[in-house]
Write an enzyme that holds these catalytic residues in place. Structure first.
Site, PDB file in Angstrom:
ATOM      1  CD  GLU A 212      -1.436  -2.331   1.991  1.00 15.04           C
ATOM      2  OE1 GLU A 212      -0.208  -2.574   1.984  1.00 15.04           O
ATOM      3  OE2 GLU A 212      -2.267  -3.095   2.501  1.00 15.04           O
ATOM      4  N   GLY A 267       6.056  -1.752  14.938  1.00 16.32           N
ATOM      5  CA  GLY A 267       5.351  -0.759  14.125  1.00 16.32           C
ATOM      6  C   GLY A 267       4.329   0.036  14.922  1.00 16.32           C
ATOM      7  NE  ARG A 268       1.204  -4.510  18.004  1.00 16.60           N
ATOM      8  CZ  ARG A 268       1.854  -5.424  17.303  1.00 16.60           C
ATOM      9  NH1 ARG A 268       2.105  -5.198  16.023  1.00 16.60           N
ATOM     10  NH2 ARG A 268       2.262  -6.544  17.843  1.00 16.60           N
ATOM     11  CG  HIS A 384     -26.426  12.128  20.010  1.00 20.94           C
ATOM     12  ND1 HIS A 384     -27.659  12.527  20.466  1.00 20.94           N
ATOM     13  CD2 HIS A 384     -25.510  12.831  20.727  1.00 20.94           C
ATOM     14  CE1 HIS A 384     -27.510  13.463  21.393  1.00 20.94           C
ATOM     15  NE2 HIS A 384     -26.217  13.657  21.572  1.00 20.94           N
ATOM     16  CE  LYS A 512       1.381  -6.954   5.669  1.00 19.70           C
ATOM     17  NZ  LYS A 512       2.669  -6.666   6.299  1.00 19.70           N
TER      18      LYS A 512
HETATM   19  O1  F6P Z   1      -0.428  -4.577   9.189  1.00 19.94           O
HETATM   20  C1  F6P Z   1       0.768  -5.138   9.556  1.00 19.94           C
HETATM   21  C2  F6P Z   1       1.863  -4.165   9.722  1.00 19.94           C
HETATM   22  O2  F6P Z   1       3.045  -4.887   9.665  1.00 19.94           O
HETATM   23  C3  F6P Z   1       1.779  -3.341  10.993  1.00 19.94           C
HETATM   24  O3  F6P Z   1       2.246  -4.012  12.091  1.00 19.94           O
HETATM   25  C4  F6P Z   1       2.611  -2.162  10.630  1.00 19.94           C
HETATM   26  O4  F6P Z   1       2.415  -1.118  11.512  1.00 19.94           O
HETATM   27  C5  F6P Z   1       2.084  -1.901   9.241  1.00 19.94           C
HETATM   28  O5  F6P Z   1       1.883  -3.191   8.694  1.00 19.94           O
HETATM   29  C6  F6P Z   1       2.995  -1.098   8.358  1.00 19.94           C
HETATM   30  O6  F6P Z   1       4.238  -1.715   8.159  1.00 19.94           O
HETATM   31  P1  F6P Z   1       5.466  -0.936   7.600  1.00 19.94           P
HETATM   32  O7  F6P Z   1       5.776   0.173   8.540  1.00 19.94           O
HETATM   33  O8  F6P Z   1       6.574  -1.930   7.532  1.00 19.94           O
HETATM   34  O9  F6P Z   1       5.100  -0.406   6.245  1.00 19.94           O
END
Ligand code: F6P
Length: 548
Positions: A212, A267-268, A384, A512
């Site tokens: 993406e 990542g999170r 609401h 994926k």
């Molecule tokens: O959705 C899975 C994931 O690996 C998340 O953990 C991560 O935050 C996101 O995709 C984006 O990944 P990247 O930073 O490697 O593009």
């Protein structure tokens, strides 16, 4: 049966649940005037009132026993010390090092990571100053006015949520845009608002392989080159944040324009790293630092406070009490603050990607619930929409109410109305409305007899619906940092008790992989035939009709 569900603390909680499940919060408050004061914790300019939960002092003691039994203090120490607690990826988990304002050494494989962390922070600070002061110029010599962050998941949600929350601190010349969706509608919409000469693209991806993000990044690059017609100009308009220098360079971004982070940052959990670049660009390095300071303060609290007074631990245990003993399947996040409108989405990834697991660290399957569904919306809008279900539906759904005493973005009279609703809802969920109260109300409206009897059950509110109330002194960078860290540590504590790895995310891989295969099939003129009949039919139905 797992060792957890057969353990003494778990069995004791189960027995305690049977004894206490009919207790009503209204009664608990009635007979205990000191309840709210006792069941509150104030730390990092934030008050947690957890007295509107279906617990007694005994419940809390037993929940603490569970935390001790599952070695929560030892696991906290292991995380902070850089032990490789993310065992399925053989990685340390050190988002806490990124905001380690005390700058004490933190070792991974014998190396202190703090010099690297500080060096990247210094580069970020320097770069942000240049953009903000109008010294970083685009290819026509003009200062940057628009910043487009391209990333998804952890490379989007954290920076987006924080930039929205702290907009009033933002630089007046800079407009922030976020593109995450591979649905081209989003980037088309953003690019329509931007000019090539004054736009800076920040491509954020830990792996720099996420389709993406790379698709959007290529679209941005093509859009840019169509006007600038100069490959060299890319260096002035594209920067990357990643752990993968090779892929960044292959994409065509000079690695001098890359801000690094490391595989021990999930990542999170990455908004504290260079992934926070959009935050630092919009708010300035001082405010980004304040965000980190707030999180660091929460880290210190989490590390050092006794379990009984430890805010993340208490919130984690309450979540376990509802999910594992009361059978609650979800949890609502209700910020009474428009600026926090992306907080529920951020929390969804943080919680569900971390603890949406069913395999324990030892490889066995859990026989208990782990992460529930996290959902929500700004509280006042939720009132609401779905609050009806929270008040009178058949499920028990605990709620986290979040508001700030001061909010720089709002208008004073609006704020009072907002907070009146905030206090009222938590009270209503707790108290409910009894039959006697409804009868009196109906009588006052002149409704009696059969008509009143028919109406009455519909107007009764059981109450006894639990909630936490989090009251921030103000919505500022420091307090927001502490709030985010609070939830990070809550989630970690729950993962420890459930015996799962909160720091991997293998579950997102399958989709994926399949999407990559199907993408090739969509471009192939032959019909798809290697899937199940439903998937084959859907793909072929699409291919026959699509005008792409
Ligand atoms: O959705 C899975 C994931 O690996 C998340 O953990 C991560 O935050 C996101 O995709 C984006 O990944 P990247 O930073 O490697 O593009």
């Amino acid at each position: 049966m797992s060792s957890l569900t057969q353990s003494p603390a778990w069995l004791a909680l189960q027995a305690h649940y049977e004894q206490t499940r009919h207790l009503h919060l209204r009664e608990l408050f009635l007979h205990d005037p000191g309840r709210a004061e006792r069941m509150s914790i104030e730390v990092c300019d934030m008050l947690l009132d957890y007295s509107k939960n279906r617990v007694t002092d005994q419940t809390l003691r037993q929940l603490i026993d569970l935390a001790k039994q599952e070695n929560v203090p030892q696991r906290i120490a292991a995380m902070f010390s850089g032990e490789k607690i993310n065992v399925t990826e053989n990685r340390a988990v050190l988002h806490t090092a990124l905001r380690n304002r005390a700058n004490t050494p933190v070792y991974v494989d014998g190396e202190d990571v703090m010099p690297k962390v500080n060096a990247v922070l210094a580069r970020i600070g320097n770069f942000c100053d240049r953009v903000r002061h109008g010294e970083w110029l685009g290819y026509t010599g003009q200062p940057i006015t628009d910043i487009v962050n391209i990333g998804i998941g952890g490379s989007d949600l954290g920076p987006l949520m924080v930039c929205e929350a702290l907009k009033p601190y933002g630089h007046p010349r800079l407009n922030m845009h976020f593109v995450s969706n591979v649905d081209g509608a989003q980037i088309v919409d953003v690019l329509r608002k931007c000019h090539t000469a004054t736009t800076l693209f920040v491509i954020e991806s830990k792996t720099f392989t996420t389709s993406e993000t790379l698709t959007n990044a290529h679209t941005a690059r093509n859009w840019f080159l169509r006007s600038s017609r100069d490959e060299k100009a890319i260096a002035k308009h594209f920067v990357a944040v990643s752990t993968n220098a090779k892929a960044v360079s292959e994409f065509g971004i000079d690695t001098n324009n890359m801000f690094e982070f490391w595989n021990w940052v999930g990542g999170r959990y990455s908004l504290w790293s260079a992934i926070g670049l959009p935050i630092a660009l919009l708010l300035g390095k001082e405010h980004f630092q304040a965000l980190q300071t707030g999180a660091h303060m929460m880290d210190q609290h989490f590390r050092n406070a006794p379990l009984e007074k430890n805010m993340p631990v208490i919130m984690a245990l309450l979540g376990i009490w509802y999910g594992n003993f009361h059978g609650a399947a979800s949890q609502v996040i209700a910020p009474y603050n428009q600026s926090l409108h992306r907080l529920p989405a951020y929390m969804q990834q943080l919680d569900m990607e971390s603890n949406g697991k069913s395999i324990r660290l030892d490889g066995s399957r859990v026989d208990y619930q782990t992460s529930g569904v996290i959902w929500g919306e700004t509280g006042i809008n939720g009132q609401h929409a779905y609050f009806q279900m929270l008040h009178q539906g058949a499920q028990l759904i605990p709620i986290d109410f979040i508001a700030s005493i001061e909010n720089p973005s709002t208008l004073p009279d609006h704020h009072q109305i907002l907070l009146a609703n905030f206090f009222a809802q938590a009270e209503a969920f707790m108290r409910g409305k009894t039959e006697a109260e409804v009868r009196t109300e109906l009588l006052a409206q002149g409704i009696e007899g059969e008509k009143a009897a028919k109406l009455l059950p519909h107007k009764v509110f059981e109450g006894n619906r639990p909630s936490n109330t989090l009251l921030l002194h103000r919505l500022d960078p420091k307090t927001l940092g502490a709030l985010i860290a609070l939830y990070e540590h809550k989630i970690f504590t729950q993962g420890v008790i459930w015996g799962i790895n909160s720091f991997d995310q293998w579950g997102v891989e399958l989709g994926k992989q399949l999407a990559t295969t199907i993408h090739a099939e969509l471009m192939n003129p032959l019909p798809a035939q290697h899937h199940d009949s439903s998937t084959n039919r859907l793909i072929n139905y699409y291919k026959q009709r699509a005008k792409v």
